[in-house]
Structures are given as C-alpha cells and as structure tokens.
Design an enzyme around this catalytic site. Sequence first.
Site, PDB file in Angstrom:
ATOM      1  N   GLU A  55      40.380  42.892  50.164  1.00 25.20           N
ATOM      2  CA  GLU A  55      40.225  41.696  49.329  1.00 25.20           C
ATOM      3  C   GLU A  55      39.246  40.684  49.916  1.00 25.20           C
ATOM      4  OE1 GLU A  55      43.439  40.162  46.743  1.00 25.20           O
ATOM      5  OE2 GLU A  55      43.661  38.706  48.376  1.00 25.20           O
ATOM      6  N   SER A 219      50.338  41.911  50.638  1.00 22.22           N
ATOM      7  CA  SER A 219      50.605  40.741  51.495  1.00 22.22           C
ATOM      8  C   SER A 219      51.377  41.092  52.767  1.00 22.22           C
ATOM      9  CB  SER A 219      51.370  39.646  50.743  1.00 22.22           C
ATOM     10  OG  SER A 219      50.656  39.191  49.618  1.00 22.22           O
TER      11      SER A 219
END
Length: 268
Positions: A55, A219
């Site tokens: 990301e 995450s």
Amino acid sequence: MTILDKIIAEKRQEVARREAETPAAALQALPPFTRPVRSARAALTAAGSSGIIAEFKRRSPSKGVINGTAEAGATTAGYVAAGAAVLSVLTDEPFFGGTPADLWAARAACPATPILRKDFIISEYQITEARALGADLILLIASCLTPAEVQQFSQFAHSLGLEVLLEVHDEAELRSHLAEAVDLVGVNNRNLATFATDVATSARLAALIPSRFVRVAESGLQHASTILELRQAGYQGFLIGETFMKTADPAAALAGLVAELTTPVSAS
C-alpha cells in the site's frame, strides 16, 4: 462522534463536490475506463505469489504523517519490482493524504499489476471514478455501509469489470454483510472506531470465511512469522502499508519481507 463518523461525513461532502465538477458520463469518456482490468484474485492465488498487497499511504488519523516525501509512481513501481502481487493506493486526502492523482501515477508506473482503490466508498459515483482512474478493484467497508449497499455496490462494480474486496472487523459484520457478489474478504485487524490493532482478529475470523472467497488479512502485519501463520489459517492476501511506508525505502522493506517469506526453514 468517532473518527469513522467524521471521515464519512466529510466523504459525503467531497463526493458531492466532485460529482458536480465531473459527472459520471465525463469519467466514462476517459481512456483508462476501457482498459483491460487485472484480476487481484488471480494475482493473489497464482503459484508462487507473494500474496502481498503493498500500500501507498502518506498518513493516517491514528499515526499522523507516515511518509510525507514518497512519490506514488516511484514507490509503487518499486513495490512491484520487490515482489508485490497487488497494489493499494489511498485516495482519501483529508485524513490519509492521498489523492486521485496518486492512483493515476501508480497506474502509469505499473500497467500490469492489479491496483486497489483504497477509499471510503459510499456511492456508485466513486466506483465509476475508480474505473476511470485505472483501478482494478474497490474496497467496500462493512462499517460504512448497509448489507444492501454492499450487494448493490458489488454488483455495480462487476458491471464495470471491477473486483470487490469487502472489509470486515468482527464476526457480526461478517455475518451481516457478506454477499455472494464480493470477490475477496478482508479482515481488518484495526478497529476503525478506536484505531487499536489486534492481529488475533484475522486468526479468529479465518474459519468463518467460506473458501470460495479469497481471504485477505489487513493491518498490523509486521513480521514474516505472522504472515506464515495466517497463510496456514487460509489467508492468501496480506495488505501492508505502514510497515513499508514508515521506512526510508518502502520497496526495500518489502523485498526484505518477501525474502523472509521465501527462505526455506532449515531443519534443526
């Protein structure tokens, strides 16, 4: 009012402004709108895939500025060279410092790699916009949408050739929002109300996600050992941003992780 509530309130105003400035019909006339879509499902499940969704992320509400100097095109190209299977690009500006231009830049730099538009989708306009910006898949966040909206937006995305990653945070969201029309199911280990992170969330929900969906852990993924454990639990995708972006060289950080994931463990 939670951080997520503030984000969605701002997003509704932002989308209304952009739609007034550039109607959907104008987006459909842009060249990227008709480009062939790359499948994230195929990239993550291919033999030898790293499974990494790398990301590009400048900042976050919880961490503040993570990397204020990185350029989207150069960073994502570096990610691909280092072994990323899929890319994710934040396009939310007020809270994450991203812009649609970042997705444009990533698409130009990485024409053959699937790209996720990472944003808070609340309307079909944003899905049309994602296609016009060069995205291959969109993120639908269960916490922001009703089950009916997940179904509606997934079907609309498919009508444009896009794949859909549904993000859930707990068992209740998985039960209520999982729709047949989604392609991938992501478990976000970060609570979007408090922004606390617990990787055990992915491990706990793994068995509850039917195998016909590609499972993605999101995450808090910092170590190869965690990813290897989650692979054993059935995950094929691993969305990682901050771990890479907080370093001076995000691509090198990814390359190091990929090397750890592919290094055979010697027998003791």
